[in-house]
Design a protein around this motif. Structure first.
Motif, short mmCIF file in Angstrom:
data_model
loop_
_atom_site.label_atom_id
_atom_site.label_comp_id
_atom_site.label_asym_id
_atom_site.label_seq_id
_atom_site.Cartn_x
_atom_site.Cartn_y
_atom_site.Cartn_z
N ASN A 117 5.54 12.80 -54.42
CA ASN A 117 4.99 12.67 -55.77
C ASN A 117 3.59 13.25 -55.99
O ASN A 117 3.17 13.37 -57.13
CB ASN A 117 4.95 11.17 -56.15
N ARG B 230 6.04 -2.11 -54.29
CA ARG B 230 7.14 -1.26 -53.82
C ARG B 230 8.49 -1.67 -54.39
O ARG B 230 9.38 -0.84 -54.51
CB ARG B 230 7.17 -1.18 -52.30
N GLU B 231 8.66 -2.93 -54.73
CA GLU B 231 9.95 -3.40 -55.27
C GLU B 231 10.06 -3.10 -56.76
O GLU B 231 11.14 -3.18 -57.33
CB GLU B 231 10.10 -4.91 -55.03
N LYS B 232 8.93 -2.78 -57.38
CA LYS B 232 8.93 -2.52 -58.83
C LYS B 232 9.09 -1.01 -59.06
O LYS B 232 9.33 -0.26 -58.15
CB LYS B 232 7.64 -3.05 -59.43
N ASP B 233 8.88 -0.60 -60.30
CA ASP B 233 8.99 0.82 -60.65
C ASP B 233 7.70 1.54 -60.25
O ASP B 233 6.81 1.77 -61.06
CB ASP B 233 9.27 0.95 -62.16
N ASP C 21 7.10 4.60 -59.30
CA ASP C 21 6.90 5.92 -59.93
C ASP C 21 6.15 5.77 -61.25
O ASP C 21 5.19 6.49 -61.52
CB ASP C 21 8.24 6.62 -60.19
N SER C 22 6.63 4.86 -62.08
CA SER C 22 6.00 4.64 -63.39
C SER C 22 4.57 4.15 -63.24
O SER C 22 3.68 4.58 -63.97
CB SER C 22 6.80 3.62 -64.21
N TYR C 23 4.35 3.23 -62.30
CA TYR C 23 3.01 2.70 -62.06
C TYR C 23 2.04 3.84 -61.74
O TYR C 23 0.95 3.93 -62.30
CB TYR C 23 3.03 1.68 -60.92
#
Length: 171
Positions: free
Chosen positions: A19, A56-59, A61-63
């Motif tokens: 990324n 890490r369990e959440k979104d 990329d968006s963060y």
């Protein structure tokens, strides 16, 4: 349940490689400066690493995208504010210069007027020493006077000029 540090480091390293360039170009589009874009993305990744286990369990990329975008916009706003402050400073400086250059010009004109009020010989000696930059000894030799006589004329001239300026300021 806690994930071993080596697994987190490996995941984060892969995520970073995948990324970084995308986020870098996102920031670069906004800040239009390569160094700042690199710094912003680096700061976001640094902060993200400190919170990686929770995020890490959440979104993730968006963060990262939102963080880079927001920091980039904040940077541009700060830069615009700095340019605005700089322009205000330049305007104030220019205004001050214009006001004070007028005062200075008036003082120079007044000084010339006061010098013209000196008796002829005293004015000649003052001009030779102060305006022409001649030494007392040179002017004394030219006028066949001692250096101390020239010094006395200069002391009288300065006293006269000081007195005139003092009176002017008190008016």
């Amino acid at each position: 349940m806690s994930v071993p540090l080596t697994i987190l480091q490996k995941e984060f390293g892969e995520f970073f490689k995948k990324n970084y360039s995308k986020l870098y170009y996102c920031s670069l589009d906004i800040v239009e400066d390569e160094e700042w874009a690199r710094d912003i993305v680096g700061e976001v990744f640094s902060k993200a690493w400190s919170q990686y286990e929770a995020l890490r369990e959440k979104d993730f990329d968006s963060y990262l995208y939102i963080s880079v975008r927001n920091r980039s916009i904040d940077h541009v706003r700060r830069q615009q504010a700095m340019v605005g402050y700089h322009q205000i400073f330049l305007d104030i400086e220019q205004e001050w210069y214009e006001e004070h250059s007028q005062e200075r010009e008036e003082e120079i004109q007044y000084m010339l007027q006061v010098i013209d009020e000196l008796p002829q010989r005293q004015r000649y000696i003052f001009n030779r020493c102060q305006i022409d930059g001649k030494r007392y000894a040179e002017v004394g030799k030219e006028l066949q006077l001692s250096e101390s006589s020239i010094h006395k004329y200069m002391v009288k001239s300065f006293a006269f000029i000081r007195e005139k300026f003092k009176k002017r300021k008190s008016e």
